[in-house]
Motif scaffolding. Sequence first.
Motif, PDB file in Angstrom:
ATOM      1  N   ARG A 226      20.655  71.193 -62.016  1.00  0.00           N
ATOM      2  CA  ARG A 226      18.733  70.966 -61.918  1.00  0.00           C
ATOM      3  C   ARG A 226      18.705  70.739 -63.289  1.00  0.00           C
ATOM      4  N   GLY A 227      17.425  69.780 -63.131  1.00  0.00           N
ATOM      5  CA  GLY A 227      16.921  69.241 -64.412  1.00  0.00           C
ATOM      6  C   GLY A 227      17.354  67.932 -64.778  1.00  0.00           C
ATOM      7  N   GLY A 228      18.308  67.260 -64.227  1.00  0.00           N
ATOM      8  CA  GLY A 228      18.672  65.974 -64.540  1.00  0.00           C
ATOM      9  C   GLY A 228      18.138  65.093 -63.500  1.00  0.00           C
ATOM     10  N   ASP A 229      17.899  63.810 -63.513  1.00  0.00           N
ATOM     11  CA  ASP A 229      17.498  62.983 -62.807  1.00  0.00           C
ATOM     12  C   ASP A 229      17.930  62.731 -61.569  1.00  0.00           C
TER      13      ASP A 229
ATOM     14  N   TYR B 138      22.248  61.052 -58.249  1.00  0.00           N
ATOM     15  CA  TYR B 138      22.105  62.305 -59.122  1.00  0.00           C
ATOM     16  C   TYR B 138      22.890  62.528 -60.287  1.00  0.00           C
ATOM     17  N   GLY B 139      22.617  62.998 -61.286  1.00  0.00           N
ATOM     18  CA  GLY B 139      23.597  63.358 -62.293  1.00  0.00           C
ATOM     19  C   GLY B 139      24.509  64.431 -62.154  1.00  0.00           C
ATOM     20  N   ASN B 140      25.427  65.026 -62.903  1.00  0.00           N
ATOM     21  CA  ASN B 140      26.175  66.046 -62.427  1.00  0.00           C
ATOM     22  C   ASN B 140      25.400  67.216 -62.673  1.00  0.00           C
ATOM     23  N   GLU B 141      24.138  67.396 -63.430  1.00  0.00           N
ATOM     24  CA  GLU B 141      23.600  68.621 -63.435  1.00  0.00           C
ATOM     25  C   GLU B 141      23.042  69.008 -62.029  1.00  0.00           C
TER      26      GLU B 141
ATOM     27  N   LEU C 234      13.226  65.328 -60.507  1.00  0.00           N
ATOM     28  CA  LEU C 234      14.397  66.071 -61.313  1.00  0.00           C
ATOM     29  C   LEU C 234      15.410  67.005 -60.362  1.00  0.00           C
ATOM     30  N   GLY C 235      16.505  67.062 -60.715  1.00  0.00           N
ATOM     31  CA  GLY C 235      17.145  68.033 -59.712  1.00  0.00           C
ATOM     32  C   GLY C 235      16.641  69.279 -59.569  1.00  0.00           C
TER      33      GLY C 235
ATOM     34  N   SER D  47       9.203  61.399 -65.592  1.00  0.00           N
ATOM     35  CA  SER D  47      10.500  60.704 -65.792  1.00  0.00           C
ATOM     36  C   SER D  47      10.793  59.867 -64.717  1.00  0.00           C
TER      37      SER D  47
END
Length: 178
Positions: free
Chosen positions: A44-47, A39-42, A10-11, A76
Amino acid sequence: MLSEIVCAGLGGQGVLTQGKILIETAASKELNATWFPAYGNEMRGGDASCNVIISDSRIASPYADHPKILVTMSESAIDAWVDSMAPGGILFVNSTVVPDDKKYRDDITVVKAPVTQIAQKLHNERNANLVMLGVLAKAAGLFTYEELEAGMCKYFENLGKAKYNDKNIEVLRAGYEL
């Protein structure tokens, strides 16, 4: 020699940093290396993940279609990547955050390590990723501990963060000695 590695989690868990340390270590051994983040645009917390290819010859693609080594910091990440692993590969699992009864493929080796718990005991939870790299150094035989420590220290020195290297070495060694 060709090593195809995916570091995933996770981020905020430091998986991109894991990959950067691996390529820094490879470069110090005059090996070819690529690093391909996703990585996603989040923040922290995104993949988050990165593909790392290390080879003593030219690298055709920076993407590991069937990684031999999968380093996971979250459940995940396992779910997202384990099916793509090559048979006979090694899966590294952060057992602090993954249930003990999780089922895995029969044709891979699973190395479980409570890396978040170890980092917490060392009052350095943010560096669970470095604990996992220590586990990787011992179990995968990709680099010696000394090579990985030197690569990690050089990586942080290049970022102007050498003052943290004593603590970073402590957590890296804790993973290696697990």
